[in-house]
Design a protein around this motif. Structure first.
Motif: not given
Length: 77
Positions: A55, A58-59, A61, A64-65, A67-68, A70, A72
């Motif tokens: 996780v 991913f965050q 990488s 995840s561009k 996703i702001t 949030q 998880l």
């Protein structure tokens, strides 16, 4: 910044800024045991390298561009 740090044999670390805490290490160990009984995955904590690591990768990488702002949760549920 002052506070208390408690580290359990399981590796769980708790940090609190509450300077008026009256919890003892033994009391926190008992709370840890009670909490383990409530864990749905057979009383086992997750393994950071296997459960949290992917996780975190991913965050940070490019995947995840978009996703702001949030949360998880990695809680086994």
């Amino acid at each position: 910044m002052s506070g208390f740090v408690f580290t359990f044999p399981s590796g769980l670390t708790i940090w609190t800024r509450d300077d008026h805490s009256r919890l003892t290490f033994e009391h926190l160990e008992e709370m840890d045991k009670e909490h383990q009984k409530e864990i749905l995955l057979g009383g086992n904590y997750g393994v950071p390298d296997e459960d949290l690591g992917p996780v975190m990768v991913f965050q940070v990488s490019d995947a995840s561009k978009f996703i702001t702002g949030q949360l998880l949760p990695v809680d086994g549920g």
